[in-house]
Design an enzyme around this catalytic site. Structure first.
Site, PDB file in Angstrom:
ATOM      1  N   TYR A 276     -67.428  80.989 -23.835  1.00  0.00           N
ATOM      2  CA  TYR A 276     -67.218  82.040 -24.835  1.00  0.00           C
ATOM      3  C   TYR A 276     -67.886  83.337 -24.369  1.00  0.00           C
ATOM      4  O   TYR A 276     -67.288  84.416 -24.427  1.00  0.00           O
ATOM      5  CB  TYR A 276     -67.765  81.616 -26.214  1.00  0.00           C
ATOM      6  CG  TYR A 276     -67.601  82.713 -27.241  1.00  0.00           C
ATOM      7  CD1 TYR A 276     -66.349  82.988 -27.788  1.00  0.00           C
ATOM      8  CD2 TYR A 276     -68.674  83.510 -27.632  1.00  0.00           C
ATOM      9  CE1 TYR A 276     -66.187  84.027 -28.700  1.00  0.00           C
ATOM     10  CE2 TYR A 276     -68.522  84.543 -28.549  1.00  0.00           C
ATOM     11  CZ  TYR A 276     -67.270  84.793 -29.079  1.00  0.00           C
ATOM     12  OH  TYR A 276     -67.103  85.819 -29.979  1.00  0.00           O
TER      13      TYR A 276
ATOM     14  N   SER B 169     -68.368  91.520 -28.323  1.00  0.00           N
ATOM     15  CA  SER B 169     -69.439  90.781 -29.010  1.00  0.00           C
ATOM     16  C   SER B 169     -70.742  91.088 -28.292  1.00  0.00           C
ATOM     17  O   SER B 169     -70.732  91.468 -27.112  1.00  0.00           O
ATOM     18  CB  SER B 169     -69.170  89.280 -28.937  1.00  0.00           C
ATOM     19  OG  SER B 169     -70.299  88.535 -29.366  1.00  0.00           O
TER      20      SER B 169
HETATM   21  P1  NDP Z   1     -62.186  84.336 -37.830  1.00  0.00           P
HETATM   22  O1  NDP Z   1     -62.093  82.923 -37.362  1.00  0.00           O
HETATM   23  O2  NDP Z   1     -62.532  84.578 -39.252  1.00  0.00           O
HETATM   24  O3  NDP Z   1     -60.845  85.117 -37.471  1.00  0.00           O
HETATM   25  C1  NDP Z   1     -60.230  84.961 -36.227  1.00  0.00           C
HETATM   26  C2  NDP Z   1     -58.829  85.528 -36.293  1.00  0.00           C
HETATM   27  O4  NDP Z   1     -58.220  85.378 -34.983  1.00  0.00           O
HETATM   28  C3  NDP Z   1     -57.956  84.799 -37.278  1.00  0.00           C
HETATM   29  O5  NDP Z   1     -57.216  85.742 -38.007  1.00  0.00           O
HETATM   30  C4  NDP Z   1     -57.021  83.969 -36.406  1.00  0.00           C
HETATM   31  O6  NDP Z   1     -55.750  83.858 -37.029  1.00  0.00           O
HETATM   32  C5  NDP Z   1     -56.926  84.852 -35.180  1.00  0.00           C
HETATM   33  N1  NDP Z   1     -56.481  84.109 -34.022  1.00  0.00           N
HETATM   34  C6  NDP Z   1     -57.103  83.090 -33.368  1.00  0.00           C
HETATM   35  N2  NDP Z   1     -56.333  82.619 -32.380  1.00  0.00           N
HETATM   36  C7  NDP Z   1     -55.190  83.368 -32.391  1.00  0.00           C
HETATM   37  C8  NDP Z   1     -54.000  83.359 -31.628  1.00  0.00           C
HETATM   38  N3  NDP Z   1     -53.809  82.488 -30.611  1.00  0.00           N
HETATM   39  N4  NDP Z   1     -53.031  84.263 -31.906  1.00  0.00           N
HETATM   40  C9  NDP Z   1     -53.206  85.140 -32.917  1.00  0.00           C
HETATM   41  N5  NDP Z   1     -54.293  85.194 -33.681  1.00  0.00           N
HETATM   42  C10 NDP Z   1     -55.271  84.308 -33.429  1.00  0.00           C
HETATM   43  O7  NDP Z   1     -63.280  85.018 -36.864  1.00  0.00           O
HETATM   44  P2  NDP Z   1     -63.858  86.504 -36.792  1.00  0.00           P
HETATM   45  O8  NDP Z   1     -63.233  87.390 -37.785  1.00  0.00           O
HETATM   46  O9  NDP Z   1     -65.328  86.379 -36.804  1.00  0.00           O
HETATM   47  O10 NDP Z   1     -63.430  86.893 -35.310  1.00  0.00           O
HETATM   48  C11 NDP Z   1     -62.675  88.058 -34.994  1.00  0.00           C
HETATM   49  C12 NDP Z   1     -63.112  88.556 -33.632  1.00  0.00           C
HETATM   50  O11 NDP Z   1     -64.472  88.984 -33.680  1.00  0.00           O
HETATM   51  C13 NDP Z   1     -63.038  87.525 -32.506  1.00  0.00           C
HETATM   52  O12 NDP Z   1     -62.549  88.149 -31.344  1.00  0.00           O
HETATM   53  C14 NDP Z   1     -64.486  87.108 -32.317  1.00  0.00           C
HETATM   54  O13 NDP Z   1     -64.736  86.642 -31.021  1.00  0.00           O
HETATM   55  C15 NDP Z   1     -65.185  88.421 -32.595  1.00  0.00           C
HETATM   56  N6  NDP Z   1     -66.585  88.327 -32.962  1.00  0.00           N
HETATM   57  C16 NDP Z   1     -67.000  87.543 -34.007  1.00  0.00           C
HETATM   58  C17 NDP Z   1     -68.338  87.470 -34.330  1.00  0.00           C
HETATM   59  C18 NDP Z   1     -68.858  86.580 -35.417  1.00  0.00           C
HETATM   60  O14 NDP Z   1     -70.082  86.311 -35.454  1.00  0.00           O
HETATM   61  N7  NDP Z   1     -68.018  86.116 -36.351  1.00  0.00           N
HETATM   62  C19 NDP Z   1     -69.333  88.258 -33.603  1.00  0.00           C
HETATM   63  C20 NDP Z   1     -68.801  89.047 -32.536  1.00  0.00           C
HETATM   64  C21 NDP Z   1     -67.474  89.097 -32.249  1.00  0.00           C
HETATM   65  P3  NDP Z   1     -54.799  82.572 -37.031  1.00  0.00           P
HETATM   66  O15 NDP Z   1     -55.667  81.357 -36.895  1.00  0.00           O
HETATM   67  O16 NDP Z   1     -54.082  82.666 -38.340  1.00  0.00           O
HETATM   68  O17 NDP Z   1     -53.875  82.787 -35.857  1.00  0.00           O
HETATM   69  C1  8X3 Z   2     -69.577  85.593 -31.832  1.00  0.00           C
HETATM   70  C2  8X3 Z   2     -70.957  85.519 -32.344  1.00  0.00           C
HETATM   71  O1  8X3 Z   2     -73.368  84.850 -31.873  1.00  0.00           O
HETATM   72  O2  8X3 Z   2     -71.678  83.181 -31.462  1.00  0.00           O
HETATM   73  O3  8X3 Z   2     -69.392  86.564 -30.859  1.00  0.00           O
HETATM   74  O4  8X3 Z   2     -71.909  85.018 -29.978  1.00  0.00           O
HETATM   75  S1  8X3 Z   2     -72.005  84.591 -31.367  1.00  0.00           S
END
Ligand code: NDP
Ligand code: 8X3
Length: 248
Positions: free
Chosen positions: A148, A135
């Site tokens: 985080y 991120s």
């Molecule tokens: P979502 O909440 O849409 O998706 C998160 C996914 O992670 C879900 O599929 C969830 O599935 C899974 N997950 C969470 N905990 C677990 C666990 N213990 N075991 C297995 N799977 C798990 O968020 P994003 O798509 O945005 O996030 C995906 C990645 O991108 C993360 O690592 C996040 O930190 C990163 N990210 C996101 C950004 C944003 O602005 N959205 C920016 C930068 C990075 P389930 O709950 O079904 O297990």
């Molecule tokens: C997840 C997005 O902007 O909260 O990495 O850091 S932010």
């Protein structure tokens, strides 16, 4: 996109939502067989039904033994360590240790468990891709983001460690570091409070999960001698983790 992933098998953790689901769709469209892993299997099954060559895996990445049992014997070509979450935003001195545990256990240890179970197989084959979802929060901190941010700085350190410990052996390592992407991330972060989540993206144009999936697809479809190492992807409206243009 010219290159094809036909004949390749990709594991995507956190494929039940957001970036993981979009990545599964993109890799499947490029011809890969996709293994969709997450805890919410109903979501995985619905996605798998809409894709070719897709299977599902109920997996909690925090459970080291379960991860090892489920992943160690898979024959993989691509591993996308995407499962992750934020829990709350607020001053460190007022933080909740249970929330810290959830973030550290998922975002850091979950990645480590996944790599420990899958990387030896890729190295034995001498080929493959590991993609980590970092991120911009792994490059810049922001107020209230403390733990985080720390987990995403750890992901960046893990990426750099992988290059030193397992680099130059045919496997490519990529960290994909997006800014704000509108997914379920903020809904989860604010404990299901949709209004609080909507406020995060109010008046600005965030990235779509497909924008990130597109970058991942680009990285893993380069010729074998090309390793795209680090991709930082910002919304045009976001100039730093603290600066977002709204209502332009
Ligand atoms: P979502 O909440 O849409 O998706 C998160 C996914 O992670 C879900 O599929 C969830 O599935 C899974 N997950 C969470 N905990 C677990 C666990 N213990 N075991 C297995 N799977 C798990 O968020 P994003 O798509 O945005 O996030 C995906 C990645 O991108 C993360 O690592 C996040 O930190 C990163 N990210 C996101 C950004 C944003 O602005 N959205 C920016 C930068 C990075 P389930 O709950 O079904 O297990
Ligand atoms: C997840 C997005 O902007 O909260 O990495 O850091 S932010």
């Amino acid at each position: 996109m010219q290159a094809t992933l036909s004949g390749k098998t990709a594991l995507i953790t956190g494929a039940s939502s957001g970036i993981g689901a979009a990545t599964a769709r993109a890799l499947s469209q490029l011809g890969a067989s996709v293994i969709l892993a997450a805890r919410r299997t109903d979501r995985l099954e619905a996605l798998a039904a809409s894709l070719d060559r897709a299977s599902t895996l109920a997996l909690d990445v925090r459970d080291a033994a379960a991860v090892r049992g489920a992943l160690e014997s898979l024959d993989l070509d691509l591993v996308v360590c995407n499962a992750g979450l934020g829990v709350g935003v607020g001053p460190l001195q007022e933080g909740a240790p249970e929330a810290w545990d959830r973030m550290i256990d998922t975002n850091v240890k979950g990645v480590l468990h996944t790599l420990r179970a899958t990387l030896p197989g890729l190295l034995r084959k001498g080929a493959g891709d590991v993609v980590l979802l970092g991120s911009v929060a792994g490059r810049q901190v922001y107020p209230g983001g403390n733990v985080y941010n720390a987990t995403k700085h750890a992901v960046r350190a893990i990426y750099e460690a992988l290059r030193l410990d397992a680099g130059s052996r045919g496997v490519r390592f990529t960290t994909v570091d997006p800014g704000m992407v509108e997914t379920e991330f903020s809904v989860v972060r604010f404990g299901g409070d949709q209004a609080a989540a909507d406020k995060v993206y109010a008046g600005m144009r965030p990235l779509d999960p497909e924008d990130v999936a597109d970058a991942i697809a680009y990285a893993v479809t380069r010729p074998a001698h090309v390793n795209i190492g680090e991709l930082v992807i910002w919304p045009t409206d976001q100039s730093s983790t603290r600066d977002v243009r709204r209502d332009a």
